[in-house]
Write a protein that holds these residues in place. Sequence first.
Motif, PDB file in Angstrom:
ATOM      1  N   LEU A 284       0.829  -1.206   0.000  1.00 12.12           N
ATOM      2  CA  LEU A 284       0.000   0.000   0.000  1.00 12.12           C
ATOM      3  C   LEU A 284       0.867   1.260   0.000  1.00 12.12           C
ATOM      4  O   LEU A 284       0.552   2.246  -0.680  1.00 12.12           O
ATOM      5  CB  LEU A 284      -0.922   0.003   1.219  1.00 12.12           C
ATOM      6  CG  LEU A 284      -2.145  -0.909   1.160  1.00 12.12           C
ATOM      7  CD1 LEU A 284      -2.867  -0.909   2.500  1.00 12.12           C
ATOM      8  CD2 LEU A 284      -3.092  -0.464   0.056  1.00 12.12           C
ATOM      9  N   SER A 285       1.947   1.234   0.749  1.00 13.32           N
ATOM     10  CA  SER A 285       2.834   2.390   0.800  1.00 13.32           C
ATOM     11  C   SER A 285       3.482   2.646  -0.557  1.00 13.32           C
ATOM     12  O   SER A 285       3.604   3.798  -0.989  1.00 13.32           O
ATOM     13  CB  SER A 285       3.911   2.171   1.868  1.00 13.32           C
ATOM     14  OG  SER A 285       4.811   3.255   1.918  1.00 13.32           O
ATOM     15  N   PHE A 297      -3.014  -1.186  -8.209  1.00 14.65           N
ATOM     16  CA  PHE A 297      -1.803  -1.360  -7.404  1.00 14.65           C
ATOM     17  C   PHE A 297      -2.133  -1.276  -5.914  1.00 14.65           C
ATOM     18  O   PHE A 297      -1.591  -2.040  -5.100  1.00 14.65           O
ATOM     19  CB  PHE A 297      -0.791  -0.295  -7.820  1.00 14.65           C
ATOM     20  CG  PHE A 297       0.604  -0.532  -7.332  1.00 14.65           C
ATOM     21  CD1 PHE A 297       0.933  -1.644  -6.589  1.00 14.65           C
ATOM     22  CD2 PHE A 297       1.604   0.372  -7.631  1.00 14.65           C
ATOM     23  CE1 PHE A 297       2.233  -1.851  -6.146  1.00 14.65           C
ATOM     24  CE2 PHE A 297       2.899   0.178  -7.190  1.00 14.65           C
ATOM     25  CZ  PHE A 297       3.202  -0.937  -6.443  1.00 14.65           C
ATOM     26  N   SER A 298      -3.000  -0.375  -5.528  1.00 12.12           N
ATOM     27  CA  SER A 298      -3.381  -0.228  -4.120  1.00 12.12           C
ATOM     28  C   SER A 298      -4.657  -0.987  -3.777  1.00 12.12           C
ATOM     29  O   SER A 298      -4.937  -1.228  -2.596  1.00 12.12           O
ATOM     30  CB  SER A 298      -3.576   1.252  -3.782  1.00 12.12           C
ATOM     31  OG  SER A 298      -4.585   1.830  -4.607  1.00 12.12           O
ATOM     32  N   LEU A 299      -5.437  -1.361  -4.784  1.00 12.12           N
ATOM     33  CA  LEU A 299      -6.719  -2.023  -4.530  1.00 12.12           C
ATOM     34  C   LEU A 299      -6.538  -3.410  -3.946  1.00 12.12           C
ATOM     35  O   LEU A 299      -7.176  -3.764  -2.947  1.00 12.12           O
ATOM     36  CB  LEU A 299      -7.522  -2.101  -5.832  1.00 12.12           C
ATOM     37  CG  LEU A 299      -8.877  -2.819  -5.751  1.00 12.12           C
ATOM     38  CD1 LEU A 299      -9.837  -2.046  -4.854  1.00 12.12           C
ATOM     39  CD2 LEU A 299      -9.464  -3.001  -7.148  1.00 12.12           C
ATOM     40  N   ALA A 304      -7.070  -7.552   0.452  1.00  8.79           N
ATOM     41  CA  ALA A 304      -6.506  -8.672   1.211  1.00  8.79           C
ATOM     42  C   ALA A 304      -6.580  -8.399   2.713  1.00  8.79           C
ATOM     43  O   ALA A 304      -6.960  -9.283   3.496  1.00  8.79           O
ATOM     44  CB  ALA A 304      -5.057  -8.912   0.784  1.00  8.79           C
ATOM     45  N   ILE A 305      -6.229  -7.197   3.137  1.00 12.18           N
ATOM     46  CA  ILE A 305      -6.313  -6.843   4.556  1.00 12.18           C
ATOM     47  C   ILE A 305      -7.755  -6.877   5.026  1.00 12.18           C
ATOM     48  O   ILE A 305      -8.071  -7.414   6.102  1.00 12.18           O
ATOM     49  CB  ILE A 305      -5.680  -5.461   4.793  1.00 12.18           C
ATOM     50  CG1 ILE A 305      -4.185  -5.493   4.481  1.00 12.18           C
ATOM     51  CG2 ILE A 305      -5.898  -5.017   6.236  1.00 12.18           C
ATOM     52  CD1 ILE A 305      -3.527  -4.127   4.507  1.00 12.18           C
ATOM     53  N   LEU A 306      -8.650  -6.310   4.234  1.00 13.29           N
ATOM     54  CA  LEU A 306     -10.064  -6.252   4.598  1.00 13.29           C
ATOM     55  C   LEU A 306     -10.646  -7.645   4.782  1.00 13.29           C
ATOM     56  O   LEU A 306     -11.312  -7.926   5.793  1.00 13.29           O
ATOM     57  CB  LEU A 306     -10.834  -5.492   3.516  1.00 13.29           C
ATOM     58  CG  LEU A 306     -12.374  -5.519   3.627  1.00 13.29           C
ATOM     59  CD1 LEU A 306     -12.830  -4.772   4.867  1.00 13.29           C
ATOM     60  CD2 LEU A 306     -13.002  -4.908   2.375  1.00 13.29           C
TER      61      LEU A 306
END
Length: 329
Positions: A284-285, A297-299, A304-306
């Motif tokens: 994410l960073s 790229f950030s999606l 995955a975390i969610l």
Amino acid sequence: MGTTETQTDELREPQTNDQYEGGDRVEANVGWRYTVEQIRRDTTARIGLYIIGFITAMAVFAYIDAKIFDYAIASRFWYNPVNDPANARILLPPVGMENTFGSGIWKYPLGTDHRGRDILVRLVYGSRIAMQVGIVSTGFGLVCGTLAGAVAGYYGGWIDDTLMRVVETLYAIPFLVLVIAFMAAFGRDLTFAMIGVGITTIPVFARLIRSRVVSVREEEYIEAARAAGVRDRNIILRHVIPNSFAPVLVQATLQVGISILIVAGLSFLGFGAQPPTPSWGQMLSQSRGYMLPDPWFSLWPGIAILVTVMGFNLLGDGLRDALDPRIKN
């Protein structure tokens, strides 16, 4: 005479569980078998188990490939020796978005990152870090907090006051400040990240189990164990903690998801797992500069975390319902 003989026979023959409720067998709402059965019946708990099982399988695969095969499987996708933005593999879009963002192939179904590495593979190997830090940090806080809370609640007096004042001191410090200060003192290594997050969870478990132990220590079976000369250590480990552990187990399940979120935030800030080791927060960073032109790229790491945190929350809710004797099913 007939009535008297019938009553006498009933006194002689003990009644079985099948003689109650129209022949249905009655079982006590306790024990691990009852808990497992309740979880099996609970749809949300089953969904949580499926999610956790899937993420755990990915993490085990990634661990085996990293530790035993030295990334032999991942090396086919991970590293792009030509780190050139003009290379077609750089920021390749996922399948289905080619017409809008460029040209893609099924070899990279979720696209590639800014260095041409397969995002799907990095998500799989990032699950190893997420599960590791979630379980280890929660386990560290669970063991230390449970022992501290059980001892404080069982003995009371000055022991209780001393231990709980230490716990409240940890509560007074913002958890993120505490973890970052701990890692700044000992290093940004992932091990110190897990220990730091584990320290922040100690007060949660200590206060929770202490409230249960204060009531359990007055039960008759505890008094009987004391009268029989059983040592306090054995009473705490064999009687007090097991009979106070149900809410702690539920909190531990929920805390794993919280710890994954915390460590993802630390990785986003540059702490925790360091490149090139993949972690979801680090992905994410790295995607901050590409969110508008290349949103996938950030999606994917965010999803995955969610999903992982949601799996532990669903399982925790199911455990709470299964372990609460007041809930009738």
